[in-house]
Scaffold this active site. Structure first.
Site, PDB file in Angstrom:
ATOM      1  N   HIS A  80    -116.193 -65.595  49.765  1.00  0.00           N
ATOM      2  CA  HIS A  80    -115.310 -66.766  49.811  1.00  0.00           C
ATOM      3  C   HIS A  80    -115.993 -67.912  50.563  1.00  0.00           C
ATOM      4  CE1 HIS A  80    -111.768 -64.968  48.034  1.00  0.00           C
ATOM      5  NE2 HIS A  80    -111.786 -63.967  48.893  1.00  0.00           N
ATOM      6  N   TYR A 137    -102.691 -67.049  52.872  1.00  0.00           N
ATOM      7  CA  TYR A 137    -103.820 -66.245  52.397  1.00  0.00           C
ATOM      8  C   TYR A 137    -105.146 -66.904  52.801  1.00  0.00           C
ATOM      9  CZ  TYR A 137    -105.927 -63.074  48.865  1.00  0.00           C
ATOM     10  OH  TYR A 137    -106.623 -62.092  48.214  1.00  0.00           O
ATOM     11  N   HIS A 180    -108.057 -60.545  59.749  1.00  0.00           N
ATOM     12  CA  HIS A 180    -108.644 -61.886  59.705  1.00  0.00           C
ATOM     13  C   HIS A 180    -108.450 -62.537  61.066  1.00  0.00           C
ATOM     14  CE1 HIS A 180    -110.158 -62.719  55.633  1.00  0.00           C
ATOM     15  NE2 HIS A 180    -109.379 -61.695  55.313  1.00  0.00           N
ATOM     16  N   ASP A 231    -115.744 -60.276  51.164  1.00  0.00           N
ATOM     17  CA  ASP A 231    -114.915 -61.296  51.803  1.00  0.00           C
ATOM     18  C   ASP A 231    -115.771 -62.511  52.160  1.00  0.00           C
ATOM     19  OD1 ASP A 231    -112.668 -62.510  53.073  1.00  0.00           O
ATOM     20  OD2 ASP A 231    -111.956 -60.549  53.702  1.00  0.00           O
ATOM     21  N   HIS A 263    -107.605 -54.014  57.893  1.00  0.00           N
ATOM     22  CA  HIS A 263    -108.467 -55.152  57.578  1.00  0.00           C
ATOM     23  C   HIS A 263    -107.865 -56.377  58.241  1.00  0.00           C
ATOM     24  CE1 HIS A 263    -110.960 -57.713  54.774  1.00  0.00           C
ATOM     25  NE2 HIS A 263    -109.953 -58.560  54.974  1.00  0.00           N
TER      26      HIS A 263
END
Length: 331
Positions: free
Chosen positions: A16, A284, A195, A13, A193
């Site tokens: 990115h 996203y 964010h 991740d 998971h």
């Protein structure tokens, strides 16, 4: 003995945020640190998974298989995980990842598309990999649909099913509802998971644990897409305060975060206006850098782009729409 399994995603991740420019030495250094700290699994791949290096998703500086092999060579106890999104990666990518040293695969689909993963999950199990199904953008479906999709993953052979808050959109009670429903309806283990686009990654991770999740993702210094993930070293400290065993040494994991990861951060992993709107609009998290680029190219506000992308319910793989939206807003 581990009550909770922490899986670190800094090397996937985090790719990115690094614009997929990890060097082999950086991967080796982080992998060595994670291994010494006692992290059970950590993920290594292009940010969009195996096969993700492309003009659409961003070209990697170093071939992902070379990075997987480098990371695996630094492990005495930790195990390398990989992510595969069917349509971006293929079954051969899994075989190549195993040859490079991977021990776990997470097969990721949109939250309503678990049915495209059957052959990949079955092949992952055939290869001897610890295998998980990864339901992305979990805020975009009601709990009943998430349960149906999780049952499909389980029927294909997944040993773990992840609820994935790809946009950092979910609130703690929504996480609780989803994880609890999976706990009541499937027999395999459950992961989460998060964010941090709305500063809820830690709260949501704790809600997931309380509801029955046993696998929790984190990243060092929150190095991940958008405003990053649950911060691994902070998660270890919080769980230790709660008397929950993770098998991770607190001082060692702090040292990896501060001494190895912090110096290579391309920007502070703070909640900026754009990443906040990303969580608010349910977009996203990997769209952030693309949106910044489109904003500059077309001279429109990043936030307006993100709100429109949220209204259109865009999903991973629709990066081209970012530029289409920016162009339409300029007009």
């Amino acid at each position: 003995m581990r009550d909770i399994h922490i899986l670190d995603v800094s090397l996937r991740d985090g790719s990115h945020s690094m614009k997929h420019q990890y060097s082999e030495q950086q991967v080796r250094d982080i992998a060595r640190g994670l291994n010494q700290a006692g992290v059970e699994y950590f993920e290594v791949a292009h940010g969009d998974g195996l096969g993700g290096s492309s003009l659409q998703y961003g070209l990697s500086a170093v071939d992902e298989l070379k990075l997987i092999e480098a990371a695996a060579n630094e492990c005495t106890d930790s195990k390398v995980a990989v992510l595969l999104i069917p349509g971006i990666g293929i079954k051969d990518d899994l075989k190549n990842a195993v040859n490079a040293g991977a021990k776990m695969a997470r097969v990721a689909t949109h939250v309503t598309e678990a049915d495209i993963s059957a052959q990949h999950i079955a092949y992952s199990r055939e290869l001897g990999l610890k295998t998980a199904g990864f339901l992305m953008m979990a805020h975009m479906a009601p709990t009943s649909v998430i349960v149906e999709q999780a049952k499909l993953f389980e029927s294909y052979g997944a040993e773990i099913v992840y609820v994935t808050d790809s946009a950092g959109y979910l609130l703690p009670d929504q996480v609780t509802e989803r994880i609890r429903a999976l706990k009541e309806n499937i027999g395999c283990e459950i992961g989460f998971h998060a964010h941090n686009n709305m500063s809820l990654a830690m709260a949501n991770s704790l809600a997931a644990i309380e509801a029955g999740a046993t696998y929790i993702d984190g990243s060092l210094r929150a190095l991940g897409a958008g405003s990053g993930n649950t911060q691994t070293e902070v998660l270890v400290a919080v769980l230790q305060r709660m008397g929950i065993q993770t098998g991770v040494d607190l001082y060692n994991i702090i040292d990896v975060a501060n001494d190895i990861v912090a110096p290579i951060l391309p920007r502070p992993q703070e909640i900026s206006g754009s990443s906040l709107i990303m969580g608010y609009a349910g977009v996203y998290s990997s769209f952030l850098l693309h949106t910044e680029k489109a904003s500059k190219q077309f001279g429109v506000d990043e936030r307006d782009i993100l709100v429109e992308l949220g209204r259109r319910k865009t999903v991973g793989g629709q990066e081209d729409l970012i530029y289409e939206v920016a162009q339409s807003l300029r007009k």
